[in-house]
Design a protein around this motif. Structure first.
Motif, PDB file in Angstrom:
ATOM      1  N   ASP A  32     -27.730  15.167  12.023  1.00 48.28           N
ATOM      2  CA  ASP A  32     -27.897  15.774  13.337  1.00 48.28           C
ATOM      3  C   ASP A  32     -26.933  16.934  13.475  1.00 48.28           C
ATOM      4  OD1 ASP A  32     -29.921  14.065  14.167  1.00 48.28           O
ATOM      5  OD2 ASP A  32     -28.515  12.590  14.978  1.00 48.28           O
ATOM      6  N   GLU A  33     -27.196  17.807  14.452  1.00 48.35           N
ATOM      7  CA  GLU A  33     -26.384  18.999  14.632  1.00 48.35           C
ATOM      8  C   GLU A  33     -25.970  19.179  16.086  1.00 48.35           C
ATOM      9  OE1 GLU A  33     -28.198  22.546  13.125  1.00 48.35           O
ATOM     10  OE2 GLU A  33     -29.145  21.516  11.422  1.00 48.35           O
ATOM     11  N   ALA A  34     -24.783  19.775  16.251  1.00 41.28           N
ATOM     12  CA  ALA A  34     -24.299  20.153  17.577  1.00 41.28           C
ATOM     13  C   ALA A  34     -23.565  21.486  17.453  1.00 41.28           C
ATOM     14  CB  ALA A  34     -23.369  19.087  18.146  1.00 41.28           C
ATOM     15  N   PRO A  35     -23.713  22.374  18.440  1.00 39.47           N
ATOM     16  CA  PRO A  35     -23.073  23.687  18.360  1.00 39.47           C
ATOM     17  C   PRO A  35     -21.644  23.704  18.887  1.00 39.47           C
ATOM     18  CG  PRO A  35     -24.501  23.622  20.261  1.00 39.47           C
ATOM     19  CD  PRO A  35     -24.651  22.295  19.576  1.00 39.47           C
ATOM     20  N   ASP A  36     -21.207  22.599  19.473  1.00 42.04           N
ATOM     21  CA  ASP A  36     -19.862  22.569  20.042  1.00 42.04           C
ATOM     22  C   ASP A  36     -19.421  21.124  20.256  1.00 42.04           C
ATOM     23  OD1 ASP A  36     -21.315  21.743  22.306  1.00 42.04           O
ATOM     24  OD2 ASP A  36     -21.311  23.748  23.175  1.00 42.04           O
ATOM     25  N   ALA A  37     -18.180  20.963  20.724  1.00 39.46           N
ATOM     26  CA  ALA A  37     -17.633  19.620  20.922  1.00 39.46           C
ATOM     27  C   ALA A  37     -18.391  18.854  21.994  1.00 39.46           C
ATOM     28  CB  ALA A  37     -16.149  19.714  21.285  1.00 39.46           C
ATOM     29  N   ALA A  38     -18.821  19.542  23.064  1.00 39.98           N
ATOM     30  CA  ALA A  38     -19.553  18.867  24.136  1.00 39.98           C
ATOM     31  C   ALA A  38     -20.866  18.288  23.615  1.00 39.98           C
ATOM     32  CB  ALA A  38     -19.818  19.843  25.285  1.00 39.98           C
ATOM     33  N   GLY A  39     -21.572  19.068  22.814  1.00 45.07           N
ATOM     34  CA  GLY A  39     -22.815  18.571  22.233  1.00 45.07           C
ATOM     35  C   GLY A  39     -22.582  17.408  21.290  1.00 45.07           C
ATOM     36  N   ALA A  40     -21.481  17.461  20.558  1.00 41.06           N
ATOM     37  CA  ALA A  40     -21.149  16.367  19.637  1.00 41.06           C
ATOM     38  C   ALA A  40     -20.871  15.088  20.405  1.00 41.06           C
ATOM     39  CB  ALA A  40     -19.938  16.758  18.794  1.00 41.06           C
ATOM     40  N   ARG A  41     -20.136  15.195  21.519  1.00 40.34           N
ATOM     41  CA  ARG A  41     -19.841  14.008  22.330  1.00 40.34           C
ATOM     42  C   ARG A  41     -21.132  13.368  22.845  1.00 40.34           C
ATOM     43  NH1 ARG A  41     -15.946  17.646  24.636  1.00 40.34           N
ATOM     44  NH2 ARG A  41     -13.840  17.222  23.836  1.00 40.34           N
ATOM     45  N   ALA A  42     -22.061  14.215  23.276  1.00 45.62           N
ATOM     46  CA  ALA A  42     -23.319  13.702  23.818  1.00 45.62           C
ATOM     47  C   ALA A  42     -24.101  12.940  22.749  1.00 45.62           C
ATOM     48  CB  ALA A  42     -24.156  14.859  24.362  1.00 45.62           C
ATOM     49  N   LEU A  43     -24.138  13.463  21.531  1.00 44.63           N
ATOM     50  CA  LEU A  43     -24.852  12.781  20.452  1.00 44.63           C
ATOM     51  C   LEU A  43     -24.157  11.478  20.061  1.00 44.63           C
ATOM     52  CD1 LEU A  43     -25.823  15.810  18.175  1.00 44.63           C
ATOM     53  CD2 LEU A  43     -27.393  14.299  19.406  1.00 44.63           C
ATOM     54  N   MET A  44     -22.830  11.516  19.980  1.00 42.63           N
ATOM     55  CA  MET A  44     -22.092  10.318  19.577  1.00 42.63           C
ATOM     56  C   MET A  44     -22.131   9.227  20.627  1.00 42.63           C
ATOM     57  SD  MET A  44     -18.775  11.696  17.406  1.00 42.63           S
ATOM     58  CE  MET A  44     -18.310  13.001  18.543  1.00 42.63           C
ATOM     59  N   ALA A  45     -22.437   9.589  21.862  1.00 46.70           N
ATOM     60  CA  ALA A  45     -22.528   8.575  22.918  1.00 46.70           C
ATOM     61  C   ALA A  45     -23.731   7.664  22.715  1.00 46.70           C
ATOM     62  CB  ALA A  45     -22.607   9.249  24.284  1.00 46.70           C
ATOM     63  N   GLY A  46     -24.755   8.180  22.021  1.00 44.05           N
ATOM     64  CA  GLY A  46     -25.964   7.380  21.863  1.00 44.05           C
ATOM     65  C   GLY A  46     -26.304   6.984  20.448  1.00 44.05           C
ATOM     66  N   ARG A  47     -25.554   7.522  19.458  1.00 42.17           N
ATOM     67  CA  ARG A  47     -25.871   7.240  18.063  1.00 42.17           C
ATOM     68  C   ARG A  47     -24.595   7.004  17.271  1.00 42.17           C
ATOM     69  NH1 ARG A  47     -29.920  12.430  17.450  1.00 42.17           N
ATOM     70  NH2 ARG A  47     -31.514  11.710  18.924  1.00 42.17           N
ATOM     71  N   ARG A  48     -24.750   6.262  16.172  1.00 40.95           N
ATOM     72  CA  ARG A  48     -23.597   6.000  15.314  1.00 40.95           C
ATOM     73  C   ARG A  48     -23.636   6.926  14.104  1.00 40.95           C
ATOM     74  NH1 ARG A  48     -21.871   3.759  10.835  1.00 40.95           N
ATOM     75  NH2 ARG A  48     -24.003   3.435  10.098  1.00 40.95           N
ATOM     76  N   TYR A  49     -22.507   7.542  13.823  1.00 44.83           N
ATOM     77  CA  TYR A  49     -22.378   8.422  12.665  1.00 44.83           C
ATOM     78  C   TYR A  49     -21.250   7.917  11.766  1.00 44.83           C
ATOM     79  CZ  TYR A  49     -25.306  11.552  15.391  1.00 44.83           C
ATOM     80  OH  TYR A  49     -26.344  12.079  16.126  1.00 44.83           O
ATOM     81  N   ASP A  50     -21.436   8.113  10.478  1.00 48.30           N
ATOM     82  CA  ASP A  50     -20.403   7.737   9.513  1.00 48.30           C
ATOM     83  C   ASP A  50     -19.374   8.839   9.338  1.00 48.30           C
ATOM     84  OD1 ASP A  50     -21.528   5.119   8.482  1.00 48.30           O
ATOM     85  OD2 ASP A  50     -23.221   6.462   8.151  1.00 48.30           O
ATOM     86  N   VAL A  51     -19.816  10.076   9.452  1.00 49.22           N
ATOM     87  CA  VAL A  51     -18.910  11.203   9.229  1.00 49.22           C
ATOM     88  C   VAL A  51     -19.341  12.390  10.081  1.00 49.22           C
ATOM     89  CG1 VAL A  51     -20.266  12.017   7.240  1.00 49.22           C
ATOM     90  CG2 VAL A  51     -17.873  12.697   7.464  1.00 49.22           C
ATOM     91  N   VAL A  52     -18.344  13.136  10.545  1.00 51.01           N
ATOM     92  CA  VAL A  52     -18.573  14.383  11.273  1.00 51.01           C
ATOM     93  C   VAL A  52     -18.014  15.521  10.432  1.00 51.01           C
ATOM     94  CG1 VAL A  52     -18.092  15.715  13.355  1.00 51.01           C
ATOM     95  CG2 VAL A  52     -18.412  13.251  13.510  1.00 51.01           C
ATOM     96  N   LEU A  53     -18.880  16.477  10.074  1.00 48.64           N
ATOM     97  CA  LEU A  53     -18.438  17.700   9.403  1.00 48.64           C
ATOM     98  C   LEU A  53     -18.159  18.705  10.510  1.00 48.64           C
ATOM     99  CD1 LEU A  53     -20.945  17.845   6.406  1.00 48.64           C
ATOM    100  CD2 LEU A  53     -18.648  16.873   6.487  1.00 48.64           C
ATOM    101  N   LEU A  54     -16.882  18.984  10.739  1.00 46.28           N
ATOM    102  CA  LEU A  54     -16.426  19.585  11.989  1.00 46.28           C
ATOM    103  C   LEU A  54     -15.742  20.933  11.784  1.00 46.28           C
ATOM    104  CD1 LEU A  54     -15.926  19.202  15.059  1.00 46.28           C
ATOM    105  CD2 LEU A  54     -13.877  17.870  14.449  1.00 46.28           C
ATOM    106  N   ASP A  55     -16.268  21.950  12.458  1.00 47.60           N
ATOM    107  CA  ASP A  55     -15.609  23.254  12.480  1.00 47.60           C
ATOM    108  C   ASP A  55     -14.389  23.162  13.403  1.00 47.60           C
ATOM    109  OD1 ASP A  55     -15.110  25.916  12.004  1.00 47.60           O
ATOM    110  OD2 ASP A  55     -16.631  26.657  13.394  1.00 47.60           O
ATOM    111  N   ILE A  56     -13.469  24.101  13.274  1.00 45.88           N
ATOM    112  CA  ILE A  56     -12.258  24.063  14.107  1.00 45.88           C
ATOM    113  C   ILE A  56     -12.345  25.024  15.283  1.00 45.88           C
ATOM    114  CG2 ILE A  56      -9.779  24.623  14.132  1.00 45.88           C
ATOM    115  CD1 ILE A  56      -9.512  23.327  11.451  1.00 45.88           C
ATOM    116  N   GLN A  57     -12.650  26.272  15.022  1.00 48.35           N
ATOM    117  CA  GLN A  57     -12.692  27.276  16.093  1.00 48.35           C
ATOM    118  C   GLN A  57     -14.115  27.399  16.621  1.00 48.35           C
ATOM    119  OE1 GLN A  57     -10.859  30.861  14.593  1.00 48.35           O
ATOM    120  NE2 GLN A  57      -8.810  30.025  14.858  1.00 48.35           N
ATOM    121  N   MET A  58     -14.307  26.898  17.861  1.00 47.70           N
ATOM    122  CA  MET A  58     -15.610  26.926  18.504  1.00 47.70           C
ATOM    123  C   MET A  58     -15.420  27.233  19.985  1.00 47.70           C
ATOM    124  SD  MET A  58     -17.377  23.478  16.889  1.00 47.70           S
ATOM    125  CE  MET A  58     -16.069  22.414  17.547  1.00 47.70           C
TER     126      MET A  58
END
Length: 246
Positions: A32-58
């Motif tokens: 799954d994909e998210a363009p920012d931290a807010a989008g990532a939080r929304a996805l993680m609230a409803g689904r389980r992920y093993d790993v997040v490949l995370l950019d730093i500056q967003m």
């Protein structure tokens, strides 16, 4: 393995998705994909992920801010930073990052990072011990406990691992890979035979003239001891980034 890509650049997410699709081991089940931290939080609230490949500056919260939240959350996914900016490496490891990849990411480097996540998560031992915990070592029939905060490096030697502190060395009957799984948030791989404490690194120097360079072109000078450790070419960019922050 379920993976969440968090990056404000669509092209960067697309490249990672293509690389992940080429992996056979570890196998990737969902991306799954998210363009920012807010989008990532929304996805993680409803689904389980093993790993997040995370950019730093967003835009909005940075990747470091999101990683700090995940670090304290039970059952949170592992964090692997993927960024064009290597100056944040030390902060990334302080937030419990499993690995730190610089763009453009190669297939083999990505495979190594995800394999590390798989290995450490499969271990029944906690990834990082409490600050006052130590390493148990049997010496001449006595059980010693060496505080992890005092360990400068671990180095494979024959069938044992050398545990080096500022005052002395110990021999531990434990594999280097197991130590990396258990204490990877505190130590970084410098060479196939060496794990070094991030805070113990003093400088990088050319290996010219050193007989014990083990085929390495660069060596690490450490704080507190007059010793040098070999550096593999693969780990050189990460170690350079860590040094720029000291």
């Amino acid at each position: 393995m379920n993976v969440l890509l968090v990056d404000d650049e669509a092209l960067a997410r697309a490249r990672l998705r293509r690389l992940l699709a080429r992996l056979e081991q570890p196998a990737v089940a969902r991306i799954d994909e998210a363009p920012d931290a807010a989008g990532a939080r929304a996805l993680m609230a409803g689904r389980r992920y093993d790993v997040v490949l995370l950019d730093i500056q967003m835009p909005g919260d940075s990747g470091l801010q999101l990683a700090a939240e995940l670090e304290s959350r039970s059952g949170a996914p592992a964090v692997v930073f993927v960024t064009a900016h290597d100056e944040h490496a030390l902060s990334a490891f302080e937030h419990g990052a499993y690995d730190y990849l610089t763009k453009p990411v190669g297939l083999e480097r990505l495979r190594q990072a995800l394999s590390r996540v798989t290995q450490r998560r499969a271990s029944p031992t906690p990834v990082e011990s409490a600050p006052d915990d130590g390493l148990a070592i049997v010496e001449r029939g006595a059980l010693l406990r060496v505080p992890l905060a005092e360990v400068l490096y671990f180095r494979a030697q024959d069938k044992y691992t050398v545990v080096r502190t500022a005052s002395r060395s110990y021999l531990a009957d434990v594999a280097l890979g197991e130590l990396e799984q258990r204490h990877g948030a505190r130590f970084v791989r410098a060479h196939r035979s060496v794990l070094v404490a991030v805070q113990a690194i003093a400088s990088l120097e050319r290996a010219d003239g050193f007989e014990l360079a083990e085929g390495a072109d660069w060596l690490l000078r450490l704080r507190a001891v007059p010793e040098f450790l070999p550096v593999s070419r693969r780990q050189l960019p990460l170690l350079r980034a860590l040094l720029r922050q000291h």
